[in-house]
Write an enzyme that holds these catalytic residues in place. Structure first.
Site, PDB file in Angstrom:
ATOM      1  N   HIS A  24      -4.989 106.323  32.394  1.00 27.67           N
ATOM      2  CA  HIS A  24      -4.011 105.318  31.940  1.00 27.67           C
ATOM      3  C   HIS A  24      -2.784 106.008  31.334  1.00 27.67           C
ATOM      4  O   HIS A  24      -1.642 105.708  31.714  1.00 27.67           O
ATOM      5  CB  HIS A  24      -4.680 104.412  30.896  1.00 27.67           C
ATOM      6  CG  HIS A  24      -3.749 103.432  30.239  1.00 27.67           C
ATOM      7  ND1 HIS A  24      -3.736 102.096  30.555  1.00 27.67           N
ATOM      8  CD2 HIS A  24      -2.811 103.596  29.261  1.00 27.67           C
ATOM      9  CE1 HIS A  24      -2.823 101.479  29.827  1.00 27.67           C
ATOM     10  NE2 HIS A  24      -2.259 102.372  29.020  1.00 27.67           N
ATOM     11  N   GLU A  25      -3.030 106.918  30.399  1.00 29.85           N
ATOM     12  CA  GLU A  25      -1.910 107.592  29.727  1.00 29.85           C
ATOM     13  C   GLU A  25      -1.135 108.502  30.673  1.00 29.85           C
ATOM     14  O   GLU A  25       0.063 108.724  30.483  1.00 29.85           O
ATOM     15  CB  GLU A  25      -2.420 108.389  28.529  1.00 29.85           C
ATOM     16  CG  GLU A  25      -3.089 107.547  27.442  1.00 29.85           C
ATOM     17  CD  GLU A  25      -2.205 106.432  26.910  1.00 29.85           C
ATOM     18  OE1 GLU A  25      -0.965 106.590  26.954  1.00 29.85           O
ATOM     19  OE2 GLU A  25      -2.751 105.405  26.466  1.00 29.85           O
ATOM     20  N   HIS A  28       1.746 106.569  32.122  1.00 28.27           N
ATOM     21  CA  HIS A  28       2.908 106.534  31.226  1.00 28.27           C
ATOM     22  C   HIS A  28       3.632 107.887  31.211  1.00 28.27           C
ATOM     23  O   HIS A  28       4.855 107.949  31.292  1.00 28.27           O
ATOM     24  CB  HIS A  28       2.462 106.200  29.801  1.00 28.27           C
ATOM     25  CG  HIS A  28       1.946 104.809  29.617  1.00 28.27           C
ATOM     26  ND1 HIS A  28       2.607 103.699  30.090  1.00 28.27           N
ATOM     27  CD2 HIS A  28       0.831 104.340  28.978  1.00 28.27           C
ATOM     28  CE1 HIS A  28       1.935 102.609  29.761  1.00 28.27           C
ATOM     29  NE2 HIS A  28       0.839 102.970  29.102  1.00 28.27           N
TER      30      HIS A  28
END
Length: 433
Positions: A24-25, A28
């Site tokens: 997920h990170e 980003h």
């Protein structure tokens, strides 16, 4: 041995959880760097740092509590109206806003003026914030499709598990025959456990949902083609009208609701059925729809969750679960007396479901979630578009920092809900049925 397998299952789930958070990170991080935003930190977990290493201008690390993760981007919020951090105020709300604004400019270095998050165009900020949840969606889809198309899905089949002896109205809720009950059409036709129904009235059937619908639409004589001991055989049955449970259109039943339909009288066996790409995509769509419905229904489940945690209420199978509860289920998966490939498939489904939940939850348009930042960037884009359309001055970036008091309230609600789920997961956990 059972305890060891339980621990192994928990460890495997935690590894999957950490990978999901890191994945997920990474969404980003990669898009932020793509658009030239400086990212001082990329961390998996919260609390004390266990390990970290700096590469370039980013510190990569793992923290002690595996309940989330984050990246720090410079300039998440714009400065105050005067172009600087605004002066302190005795107002607690203003203090929250300026604390958030100040944190957004920590570790500011020379040259960062052109590497701030808020200076990027709204569509770029939307991509950066959407990339994290989207990575979870990609992982969920990849796992779901992979398992469904290679291993399969446990579902009802066209193979006969049990043949009813007589005709009983479903609402009577009894399993034994009484004097005067008619013989079930399946029994009279000679249907036997282990028979695989391959055709109905000459039309091939290969899934339970289709066969179930065909049976219910038929009243009167019918030819049932079965495969028994490798040999096909035609059986003659005379289906009757009977009260049966209402179906959900997918082979399942709606509890407590009944309809009158054609009745044959047998119970289908369940088994692992490999899915085609089309069927897998369809099931993924159903899972997404169920996930959205579950998210909407979440507030309504809080009273029952409270009763399960602090009262004598029974913990429902569809009750919300936290990381602790999911890890416990992961441990139970590895203790089940089923083949190893089944255990692996169930564990993968658990991790995929967690990723799907992460995607849906993070898309809520509330700060501090990713969806809140996306909503802020979209609103800024709308404001600037209308300003250009009506030839008004550019209103500038939307100050998301002003919403921080709301963000703290939302975060407080999430923390309280997380603690409630944690207590329920410990004292009254969801167990595999």
């Amino acid at each position: 041995m059972t305890t060891l397998m339980m621990i192994l299952g928990i460890v495997v789930f935690v590894v999957g959880l950490l990978f999901s958070i890191a994945w997920h990170e990474l969404g980003h991080l990669s898009t932020a760097k793509l658009f030239g935003i400086r990212v001082p930190q990329y961390m998996v977990g919260f609390g004390p740092t266990i390990f970290s290493r700096k590469k370039g201008d980013t510190e990569y690390g793992i923290k002690a509590i595996p309940l989330g993760g984050y990246i720090r981007m410079i300039g998440m919020f714009p400065p105050g109206a005067d172009g600087k951090l605004e002066a302190r105020s005795t107002s607690p709300w203003r203090g929250m806003i300026e604390d958030a604004r100040e944190a957004a400019f920590e570790e500011l270095e020379p040259g960062d003026e052109k590497r701030l998050f808020y200076t990027r165009k709204p569509w770029k900020r939307v991509i950066v914030m959407f990339a994290g949840p989207f990575m979870n969606l990609i992982l969920a889809v990849a796992i779901f499709l992979g398992v469904l198309m290679t291993f399969g899905y446990n579902e009802q089949t066209t193979t006969v598990s049990k043949v009813s002896d007589c005709v009983i109205s479903q609402s009577e809720n009894r399993a034994t025959c009484e004097k005067g009950d008619k013989a079930a059409p399946a029994k009279a036709a000679g249907l036997e456990p282990g028979d695989k129904i391959v055709a109905f009235n000459g039309k091939a059937v290969d899934d339970w949902s289709t066969l179930q619908g065909t049976i219910r639409d038929t009243i009167g004589p019918a030819t049932i083609t079965v495969e028994r001991d490798g040999v096909r055989k035609d059986l003659k049955a005379d289906l009757i009208r009977n009260q049966v449970s209402k179906t959900d259109g997918e082979g399942g039943y709606v509890e407590g609701q009944y309809v009158y339909a054609g009745f044959l009288g047998f119970t289908p066996a369940t088994g692992i059925v490999q899915q085609s790409f089309g069927d897998s995509v369809s099931r993924m769509g159903d899972m997404m729809e169920n996930g959205v419905e579950a998210l909407i229904a979440l507030p309504s489940k809080i009273p029952a969750l409270w009763d399960a945690a602090f009262g004598d209420g029974e913990r429902a199978q569809d009750s919300p679960m936290g990381v602790v509860g999911a890890a416990r289920v992961g441990g139970e998966v590895f203790t089940l007396d089923i083949p190893p490939e089944n255990q692996i498939a169930m564990m993968l489904f658990l991790v995929a479901g967690f990723n799907l939940s992460l995607f849906l939850f993070n898309m809520l348009p509330l700060l501090p979630l990713d969806g809140g930042h996306i909503a802020g960037a979209l609103w800024e884009s709308v404001r600037r578009h209308f300003a250009r359309l009506f030839k008004r001055p550019d209103p500038g970036p939307f100050d998301v920092a002003k919403l921080m008091p709301v963000a703290y309230v939302v975060a407080g609600i999430f923390v309280c809900f997380t603690l409630l789920v944690l207590v329920a997961d410990v004292v009254n956990p969801v167990k595999i049925s």
